[in-house]
Design a protein around this motif. Structure first.
Motif, PDB file in Angstrom:
ATOM      1  N   GLN A 121       0.839  -1.202   0.000  1.00  9.72           N
ATOM      2  CA  GLN A 121       0.000   0.000   0.000  1.00  9.72           C
ATOM      3  C   GLN A 121       0.874   1.253   0.000  1.00  9.72           C
ATOM      4  O   GLN A 121       0.580   2.224  -0.718  1.00  9.72           O
ATOM      5  CB  GLN A 121      -0.896   0.004   1.242  1.00  9.72           C
ATOM      6  CG  GLN A 121      -1.830   1.213   1.308  1.00  9.72           C
ATOM      7  CD  GLN A 121      -2.656   1.218   2.585  1.00  9.72           C
ATOM      8  OE1 GLN A 121      -2.534   0.331   3.421  1.00  9.72           O
ATOM      9  NE2 GLN A 121      -3.485   2.232   2.742  1.00  9.72           N
ATOM     10  N   ALA A 122       1.955   1.221   0.777  1.00  8.02           N
ATOM     11  CA  ALA A 122       2.869   2.364   0.813  1.00  8.02           C
ATOM     12  C   ALA A 122       3.510   2.590  -0.555  1.00  8.02           C
ATOM     13  O   ALA A 122       3.649   3.740  -1.008  1.00  8.02           O
ATOM     14  CB  ALA A 122       3.947   2.135   1.873  1.00  8.02           C
ATOM     15  N   GLU A 123       3.895   1.506  -1.225  1.00  7.59           N
ATOM     16  CA  GLU A 123       4.494   1.621  -2.552  1.00  7.59           C
ATOM     17  C   GLU A 123       3.493   2.205  -3.555  1.00  7.59           C
ATOM     18  O   GLU A 123       3.855   3.029  -4.406  1.00  7.59           O
ATOM     19  CB  GLU A 123       4.968   0.244  -3.025  1.00  7.59           C
ATOM     20  CG  GLU A 123       6.204  -0.254  -2.291  1.00  7.59           C
ATOM     21  CD  GLU A 123       6.530  -1.709  -2.595  1.00  7.59           C
ATOM     22  OE1 GLU A 123       7.674  -2.111  -2.354  1.00  7.59           O
ATOM     23  OE2 GLU A 123       5.634  -2.431  -3.072  1.00  7.59           O
ATOM     24  N   GLU A 124       2.242   1.784  -3.434  1.00  2.85           N
ATOM     25  CA  GLU A 124       1.207   2.287  -4.343  1.00  2.85           C
ATOM     26  C   GLU A 124       0.986   3.783  -4.123  1.00  2.85           C
ATOM     27  O   GLU A 124       0.858   4.553  -5.089  1.00  2.85           O
ATOM     28  CB  GLU A 124      -0.097   1.521  -4.112  1.00  2.85           C
ATOM     29  CG  GLU A 124      -1.203   1.910  -5.076  1.00  2.85           C
ATOM     30  CD  GLU A 124      -2.467   1.079  -4.891  1.00  2.85           C
ATOM     31  OE1 GLU A 124      -3.503   1.449  -5.470  1.00  2.85           O
ATOM     32  OE2 GLU A 124      -2.399   0.058  -4.164  1.00  2.85           O
ATOM     33  N   ALA A 135       5.170   7.222   3.845  1.00  3.16           N
ATOM     34  CA  ALA A 135       6.213   7.196   4.868  1.00  3.16           C
ATOM     35  C   ALA A 135       5.635   6.869   6.239  1.00  3.16           C
ATOM     36  O   ALA A 135       6.256   6.151   7.035  1.00  3.16           O
ATOM     37  CB  ALA A 135       6.935   8.545   4.914  1.00  3.16           C
ATOM     38  N   VAL A 136       4.449   7.366   6.515  1.00  4.95           N
ATOM     39  CA  VAL A 136       3.787   7.079   7.789  1.00  4.95           C
ATOM     40  C   VAL A 136       3.493   5.579   7.905  1.00  4.95           C
ATOM     41  O   VAL A 136       3.716   4.963   8.950  1.00  4.95           O
ATOM     42  CB  VAL A 136       2.494   7.903   7.938  1.00  4.95           C
ATOM     43  CG1 VAL A 136       1.733   7.475   9.195  1.00  4.95           C
ATOM     44  CG2 VAL A 136       2.814   9.395   8.000  1.00  4.95           C
ATOM     45  N   ILE A 137       2.978   4.996   6.830  1.00  2.00           N
ATOM     46  CA  ILE A 137       2.643   3.566   6.833  1.00  2.00           C
ATOM     47  C   ILE A 137       3.901   2.716   7.011  1.00  2.00           C
ATOM     48  O   ILE A 137       3.940   1.802   7.833  1.00  2.00           O
ATOM     49  CB  ILE A 137       1.910   3.188   5.538  1.00  2.00           C
ATOM     50  CG1 ILE A 137       0.533   3.840   5.489  1.00  2.00           C
ATOM     51  CG2 ILE A 137       1.786   1.663   5.424  1.00  2.00           C
ATOM     52  CD1 ILE A 137      -0.195   3.654   4.161  1.00  2.00           C
ATOM     53  N   ALA A 188      13.231   6.505  10.996  1.00  2.00           N
ATOM     54  CA  ALA A 188      12.324   7.042  12.014  1.00  2.00           C
ATOM     55  C   ALA A 188      12.171   8.557  11.866  1.00  2.00           C
ATOM     56  O   ALA A 188      11.072   9.102  12.056  1.00  2.00           O
ATOM     57  CB  ALA A 188      12.840   6.697  13.404  1.00  2.00           C
ATOM     58  N   ASN A 189      13.236   9.233  11.504  1.00  2.04           N
ATOM     59  CA  ASN A 189      13.171  10.688  11.315  1.00  2.04           C
ATOM     60  C   ASN A 189      12.256  11.039  10.148  1.00  2.04           C
ATOM     61  O   ASN A 189      11.495  12.024  10.214  1.00  2.04           O
ATOM     62  CB  ASN A 189      14.575  11.247  11.072  1.00  2.04           C
ATOM     63  CG  ASN A 189      15.433  11.228  12.321  1.00  2.04           C
ATOM     64  OD1 ASN A 189      14.906  11.195  13.443  1.00  2.04           O
ATOM     65  ND2 ASN A 189      16.750  11.236  12.154  1.00  2.04           N
ATOM     66  N   ILE A 190      12.316  10.254   9.075  1.00  2.68           N
ATOM     67  CA  ILE A 190      11.417  10.487   7.940  1.00  2.68           C
ATOM     68  C   ILE A 190       9.974  10.262   8.373  1.00  2.68           C
ATOM     69  O   ILE A 190       9.083  11.056   8.047  1.00  2.68           O
ATOM     70  CB  ILE A 190      11.775   9.559   6.766  1.00  2.68           C
ATOM     71  CG1 ILE A 190      13.169   9.880   6.228  1.00  2.68           C
ATOM     72  CG2 ILE A 190      10.730   9.674   5.654  1.00  2.68           C
ATOM     73  CD1 ILE A 190      13.658   8.915   5.166  1.00  2.68           C
ATOM     74  N   ARG A 191       9.740   9.178   9.109  1.00  4.56           N
ATOM     75  CA  ARG A 191       8.381   8.887   9.575  1.00  4.56           C
ATOM     76  C   ARG A 191       7.855  10.016  10.458  1.00  4.56           C
ATOM     77  O   ARG A 191       6.694  10.449  10.317  1.00  4.56           O
ATOM     78  CB  ARG A 191       8.383   7.564  10.351  1.00  4.56           C
ATOM     79  CG  ARG A 191       7.002   6.946  10.638  1.00  4.56           C
ATOM     80  CD  ARG A 191       6.240   7.601  11.789  1.00  4.56           C
ATOM     81  NE  ARG A 191       6.976   7.561  13.025  1.00  4.56           N
ATOM     82  CZ  ARG A 191       6.873   6.590  13.940  1.00  4.56           C
ATOM     83  NH1 ARG A 191       6.055   5.594  13.717  1.00  4.56           N
ATOM     84  NH2 ARG A 191       7.564   6.649  15.067  1.00  4.56           N
ATOM     85  N   ASN A 192       8.683  10.519  11.352  1.00  5.58           N
ATOM     86  CA  ASN A 192       8.259  11.598  12.248  1.00  5.58           C
ATOM     87  C   ASN A 192       7.942  12.880  11.483  1.00  5.58           C
ATOM     88  O   ASN A 192       6.948  13.559  11.776  1.00  5.58           O
ATOM     89  CB  ASN A 192       9.346  11.868  13.293  1.00  5.58           C
ATOM     90  CG  ASN A 192       9.473  10.734  14.298  1.00  5.58           C
ATOM     91  OD1 ASN A 192       8.547   9.957  14.492  1.00  5.58           O
ATOM     92  ND2 ASN A 192      10.628  10.637  14.945  1.00  5.58           N
ATOM     93  N   SER A 193       8.770  13.187  10.499  1.00  2.95           N
ATOM     94  CA  SER A 193       8.508  14.380   9.680  1.00  2.95           C
ATOM     95  C   SER A 193       7.193  14.234   8.926  1.00  2.95           C
ATOM     96  O   SER A 193       6.392  15.183   8.849  1.00  2.95           O
ATOM     97  CB  SER A 193       9.658  14.599   8.694  1.00  2.95           C
ATOM     98  OG  SER A 193      10.858  14.916   9.369  1.00  2.95           O
ATOM     99  N   VAL A 207      11.529   8.161   0.503  1.00  4.23           N
ATOM    100  CA  VAL A 207      10.483   7.244   0.942  1.00  4.23           C
ATOM    101  C   VAL A 207      10.600   5.905   0.218  1.00  4.23           C
ATOM    102  O   VAL A 207      10.412   4.845   0.823  1.00  4.23           O
ATOM    103  CB  VAL A 207       9.086   7.861   0.723  1.00  4.23           C
ATOM    104  CG1 VAL A 207       7.995   6.866   1.109  1.00  4.23           C
ATOM    105  CG2 VAL A 207       8.947   9.138   1.539  1.00  4.23           C
ATOM    106  N   GLU A 208      10.911   5.939  -1.066  1.00  2.07           N
ATOM    107  CA  GLU A 208      11.095   4.690  -1.801  1.00  2.07           C
ATOM    108  C   GLU A 208      12.230   3.867  -1.194  1.00  2.07           C
ATOM    109  O   GLU A 208      12.120   2.645  -1.049  1.00  2.07           O
ATOM    110  CB  GLU A 208      11.375   4.988  -3.274  1.00  2.07           C
ATOM    111  CG  GLU A 208      10.156   5.504  -4.031  1.00  2.07           C
ATOM    112  CD  GLU A 208      10.472   5.836  -5.483  1.00  2.07           C
ATOM    113  OE1 GLU A 208      11.683   5.940  -5.813  1.00  2.07           O
ATOM    114  OE2 GLU A 208       9.523   5.995  -6.277  1.00  2.07           O
ATOM    115  N   LEU A 209      13.325   4.540  -0.823  1.00  3.95           N
ATOM    116  CA  LEU A 209      14.448   3.855  -0.184  1.00  3.95           C
ATOM    117  C   LEU A 209      14.051   3.349   1.199  1.00  3.95           C
ATOM    118  O   LEU A 209      14.441   2.241   1.601  1.00  3.95           O
ATOM    119  CB  LEU A 209      15.634   4.805  -0.075  1.00  3.95           C
ATOM    120  CG  LEU A 209      16.925   4.217   0.514  1.00  3.95           C
ATOM    121  CD1 LEU A 209      17.410   3.043  -0.326  1.00  3.95           C
ATOM    122  CD2 LEU A 209      18.003   5.306   0.601  1.00  3.95           C
ATOM    123  N   MET A 210      13.261   4.128   1.893  1.00  2.92           N
ATOM    124  CA  MET A 210      12.771   3.744   3.215  1.00  2.92           C
ATOM    125  C   MET A 210      11.953   2.457   3.147  1.00  2.92           C
ATOM    126  O   MET A 210      12.165   1.511   3.920  1.00  2.92           O
ATOM    127  CB  MET A 210      11.911   4.888   3.774  1.00  2.92           C
ATOM    128  CG  MET A 210      11.157   4.605   5.047  1.00  2.92           C
ATOM    129  SD  MET A 210      10.041   6.000   5.417  1.00  2.92           S
ATOM    130  CE  MET A 210       9.372   5.505   7.000  1.00  2.92           C
TER     131      MET A 210
END
Length: 223
Positions: A121-124, A135-137, A188-193, A207-210
Motif C-alpha cells: 500500500q505504501a508503494e502504491e 512514509a507514515v505507513i 524514524a526521522n522520515i516517519r516523524n517528519s 520514501v522509496e528507499l525507506m
C-alpha cells in the motif's frame, strides 16, 4: 517470551547433553533385537522432553522439526539408541534453521503477510505521488516489527514504546548492528517528519528507499 539469546544457549546445552547421553551407550540383549546398543533410559526420556519444549519455543508447535522429532518415538524397528540418533539429527537441523532465521512461528508468518500488504500500500501511494502518507505507513510497519523484536528479546516495553528507545535497546543486546541502528534512526526521522506534515524535509526517493529498507529488514531478520 523466551529471548533468542536464551534459545541459542538452550540448543547448545541440549546438544552437549546429547554427547553425555551417548556416553551411556552399552550393549545389551533382548528377545526382539538380540545383542544391540542402548543408552540410559531415564536420561534419554528427560532429554527428549526438554528438546520437545525447546522445539515448540523455537520453531512452533506445528513445525516440521517438532513433528519429525516426535515421529521418531516408539519406532519398533530401533532401540532407544537408534531413536536417539535420529532425534539428535532433528535437533541439529532445527538449530541450523533457527540460527538462519528459518523457524518462523505462525504468528511470524501472519505478521509478515500483513506487513507485505501494508508495504505494498505504501508503494502504491508513493507511485501516485502521496509519499507523505506512504512514509507514515512504512514507519508504522517498522515500529510494529521492532516491538515484536523487543518482546522476543525480553526487553521491557513502556505502555507506548518509542521507536528510538526500542532501536537503541535492540542494538544494545546485539539484535542488530550499529549500522542498522543508524539506518533505522534515519527512517524514524522520515516517519516523524511525515507524521507532523513536514513533507518538505524528505523526498519521494527517500520514501522509496525507506520502504525498500524496511522490507529488506523484515525479510532478512534485521541482518
Amino acid at each position: 517470551m523466551t529471548s533468542r539469546t536464551k534459545i541459542f544457549s538452550r540448543f547448545a546445552q541440549l546438544l552437549e547433553e546429547a554427547v553425555k547421553l551417548e556416553s551411556t551407550k552399552h550393549t545389551d540383549s533382548s528377545a526382539m533385537y538380540g545383542s544391540a546398543e542402548y543408552i540410559d533410559h531415564e536420561a534419554f526420556t528427560t532429554w527428549g522432553i526438554k528438546v520437545q519444549n525447546l522445539l515448540r519455543l523455537a520453531c512452533g508447535s506445528d513445525s516440521i522439526h517438532l513433528k519429525e522429532f516426535q515421529g521418531k518415538e516408539g519406532k519398533n524397528w530401533s532401540t532407544n539408541y537408534g531413536i536417539f540418533k535420529a532425534q539428535r539429527a532433528v535437533l541439529i537441523a532445527a538449530q541450523d534453521d533457527y540460527d538462519n532465521g528459518l523457524c518462523a512461528s505462525i504468528r511470524d508468518l501472519v505478521a509478515s503477510e500483513l506487513f507485505d500488504d501494508e508495504l505494498e500500500q505504501a508503494e502504491e501511494l508513493t507511485g501516485k505521488g502521496y509519499h507523505g502518507p506512504a512514509a507514515v505507513i512504512a514507519g508504522a510497519v517498522l515500529e510494529t516489527a521492532l516491538r515484536t523484536l523487543c518482546t522476543d528479546e525480553s526487553i521491557e516495553l513502556d505502555s507506548r514504546p518509542r521507536l528510538d528507545k526500542m532501536n537503541a535497546d535492540l542494538a544494545k543486546v546485539g539484535r542488530f548492528t550499529k549500522l542498522i541502528q543508524k539506518r533505522i534512526t534515519a527512517i524514524a526521522n522520515i516517519r516523524n517528519s511525515a507524521a507532523h506534515g513536514k513533507w518538505d524535509e524528505f523526498s519521494r526517493d527517500d520514501v522509496e528507499l525507506m520502504i525498500r529498507d524496511v522490507r529488506h529488514y523484515l525479510t532478512n531478520g534485521f541482518q
